[in-house]
Design an enzyme around this catalytic site. Structure first.
Site, PDB file in Angstrom:
ATOM      1  N   ARG A 171     -10.728  -0.103  14.483  1.00  0.00           N
ATOM      2  CA  ARG A 171     -10.527   0.712  13.285  1.00  0.00           C
ATOM      3  C   ARG A 171     -11.410   0.094  12.212  1.00  0.00           C
ATOM      4  NH1 ARG A 171      -4.361   1.280  11.222  1.00  0.00           N
ATOM      5  NH2 ARG A 171      -5.025  -0.409   9.894  1.00  0.00           N
TER       6      ARG A 171
ATOM      7  N   TYR B 210      16.813  30.570   6.675  1.00  0.00           N
ATOM      8  CA  TYR B 210      15.783  31.449   7.240  1.00  0.00           C
ATOM      9  C   TYR B 210      15.934  31.629   8.742  1.00  0.00           C
ATOM     10  CZ  TYR B 210      13.274  30.836   2.820  1.00  0.00           C
ATOM     11  OH  TYR B 210      12.911  30.804   1.503  1.00  0.00           O
TER      12      TYR B 210
ATOM     13  N   MET C 287      12.083  24.494   1.757  1.00  0.00           N
ATOM     14  CA  MET C 287      11.259  23.704   0.844  1.00  0.00           C
ATOM     15  C   MET C 287      12.121  22.951  -0.160  1.00  0.00           C
ATOM     16  SD  MET C 287       8.151  24.901  -1.669  1.00  0.00           S
ATOM     17  CE  MET C 287       7.060  25.393  -0.347  1.00  0.00           C
TER      18      MET C 287
ATOM     19  N   LYS D 201       0.841  -1.201   0.000  1.00  0.00           N
ATOM     20  CA  LYS D 201       0.000   0.000   0.000  1.00  0.00           C
ATOM     21  C   LYS D 201       0.877   1.253   0.000  1.00  0.00           C
ATOM     22  CE  LYS D 201      -0.322  -0.117   5.057  1.00  0.00           C
ATOM     23  NZ  LYS D 201      -1.145  -0.573   6.205  1.00  0.00           N
TER      24      LYS D 201
HETATM   25  C1  LIG Z   1      -0.414  -1.645   6.782  1.00  0.00           C
HETATM   26  C2  LIG Z   1      -0.988  -2.939   7.206  1.00  0.00           C
HETATM   27  C3  LIG Z   1      -0.152  -4.046   7.458  1.00  0.00           C
HETATM   28  C4  LIG Z   1       1.355  -3.960   7.453  1.00  0.00           C
HETATM   29  O1  LIG Z   1       1.817  -3.493   8.703  1.00  0.00           O
HETATM   30  P1  LIG Z   1       3.393  -3.446   8.993  1.00  0.00           P
HETATM   31  O2  LIG Z   1       3.469  -2.995  10.395  1.00  0.00           O
HETATM   32  O3  LIG Z   1       3.967  -2.450   8.043  1.00  0.00           O
HETATM   33  O4  LIG Z   1       3.899  -4.811   8.762  1.00  0.00           O
HETATM   34  C5  LIG Z   1      -0.744  -5.262   7.724  1.00  0.00           C
HETATM   35  N1  LIG Z   1      -2.086  -5.386   7.774  1.00  0.00           N
HETATM   36  C6  LIG Z   1      -2.916  -4.341   7.576  1.00  0.00           C
HETATM   37  C7  LIG Z   1      -4.381  -4.548   7.661  1.00  0.00           C
HETATM   38  C8  LIG Z   1      -2.397  -3.084   7.291  1.00  0.00           C
HETATM   39  O5  LIG Z   1      -3.212  -2.050   7.096  1.00  0.00           O
END
Ligand SMILES: *Cc1c(COP(=O)(O)O)cnc(C)c1O
Length: 393
Positions: free
Chosen positions: A137, A268, A316, A39
């Site tokens: 969640r 700055y 930046m 992701k």
């Molecule tokens: C992001 C995520 C993971 C991976 O977590 P890590 O700590 O990076 O290994 C696993 N399962 C779900 C549902 C996630 O959202």
């Protein structure tokens, strides 16, 4: 300049052999196959390239949050098993079903939308049920579980879905002995038993993130979902690095070198003033590229194995490092390592974890936040670890 490989001014170099190595570390520790989490564009490393490398190294499947991320992987020719687990009422489930994406649902409403899309297409959707066993969640809420389980069983017997997996996500994976870890696993096991009683047992069950994969093999069930460890960062730094190798090295070319007299303020607001005559280097990288402004005056870079402190505000587009009165032997065009993996036998270079610790965040946020004018490039071959070959894609 006659170098055969001209690096971009800001290079985020991703070593795919490190990705391959890390997949192996996780699988061996967990004693279970790996679902590599790609992701957020592979935590900033490039989802397609990391996904391919992880699969080539033996990862069994891939996972992402948004369905749009999964569809992008499919468009890039990745045909491995692929799960997406974060949807909204507007998510285009029909596109997901058509692309053969495993859709992890978090409510009876999401399941109904998937079933409707499958019916409209005349296809069977592959579904995972994501159960909220305590993270609070996404995932099916406790008071909607019975309904969800019944709906899953009905949808499966009606041919609308194939229930491929049940999953949950840990709230305290990075505290291996926390009692909630075992409780969450037990709750998922109960949910799976409920489904089995309804004639809809999932084919696979998964719980562990990187932290649990590395420290709680007893929670692994059928596979582990690993993100950060695949990228080479320890999910529990206090327990060491587990032999993981950071895949990304962020470097910038020294843009300008100049002499600075004692008393000259830098950047700055003149947050730093030269205490003596010195030489500084300007690096063409800043907060728009993912170097946190909060790091101002609180980081070092490595140039040719020597450490130099960042001075003054991170801006930046640029930042300044103090090379010392003798200029440290640094020339314009040299490369500064901002963070990365330390090559064998070399002086330690700063890491994304150093940055995170300094500003009070986690390395996940640092690496997934590299952006702007940083250009990714790939080295390393997953088939022959350790080789250097720049990839064009
Ligand atoms: C992001 C995520 C993971 C991976 O977590 P890590 O700590 O990076 O290994 C696993 N399962 C779900 C549902 C996630 O959202």
């Amino acid at each position: 300049m006659t170098a055969t490989t001209v690096l971009p001014a800001i290079a985020a170099t991703v070593d795919l052999s490190a990705i391959a190595h890390n997949v192996g570390v996780v699988a061996e520790r967990a004693g279970a196959p790996v679902l590599a989490v790609v992701k957020a564009d592979g935590y900033g490393h490039g989802a397609v390239q990391v996904g391919r490398a992880a699969l080539a190294a033996g990862a069994q499947e891939l996972g992402v949050a948004h369905l749009t991320e999964a569809l992008a992987l499919r468009r890039n020719g990745i045909d491995a098993h692929l799960t997406s687990w974060l949807h909204t009422p507007d998510t285009d489930f029909a596109a997901g079903i058509a692309a053969g994406v495993d859709l992890a649902v978090s409510s009876p409403r999401q399941l109904a939308a998937v079933v409707a899309a499958a019916a409209a297409l005349g296809e069977t959707a592959t579904v995972t049920v994501k159960v909220d066993t305590g993270l609070g969640r996404s995932g099916v809420a406790a008071d909607e579980w019975e309904q969800t389980a019944r709906d899953l069983a009905a949808a499966q017997s009606g041919g609308a879905i194939r229930l491929r997996a049940a999953m949950c996500h840990l709230a305290f994976g990075d505290e291996p002995d926390h009692p909630l870890n075992g409780q969450q696993a037990a709750r998922l096991d109960e949910a799976v038993a409920d489904l089995a009683r309804l004639g809809a047992a999932p084919e696979v069950v998964h719980i562990a993130n990187s932290a649990a994969a590395l420290t709680r093999p007893d929670l692994a069930r059928d596979l582990v979902r690993s993100g950060i460890a695949v990228y080479g960062y320890s999910p529990i730094p206090s327990l060491g690095d587990f032999g993981l190798i950071p895949a990304m090295t962020l470097t910038a070319e020294v843009a300008l070198i100049k002499r600075i007299p004692a008393g000259q303020g830098i950047s700055y607001s003149h947050q730093w003033t030269a205490p003596h005559d010195t030489v500084v280097a300007v690096l063409p990288v800043g907060y728009a590229d993912g170097v946190p402004r909060l790091l101002s005056g609180r980081f070092e870079v490595s140039i040719d194995g020597r450490r130099f402190p960042g001075v003054g505000r991170v801006c930046m587009d640029q930042l300044v490092v103090d090379l010392g009165p003798d200029g440290g032997g640094v020339a314009e065009g040299d490369r500064a390592v901002l963070f990365g993996a330390t090559p064998d036998g070399q002086p330690r270079v700063p890491t994304a974890t150093d940055w995170a610790d300094t500003i009070g965040t986690i390395d996940y946020e640092i690496v997934s936040g590299i952006r702007g004018r940083a250009q990714r490039r790939y080295v390393g071959d997953t088939a022959t670890p350790g080789t250097l070959g720049v990839r064009s894609d």
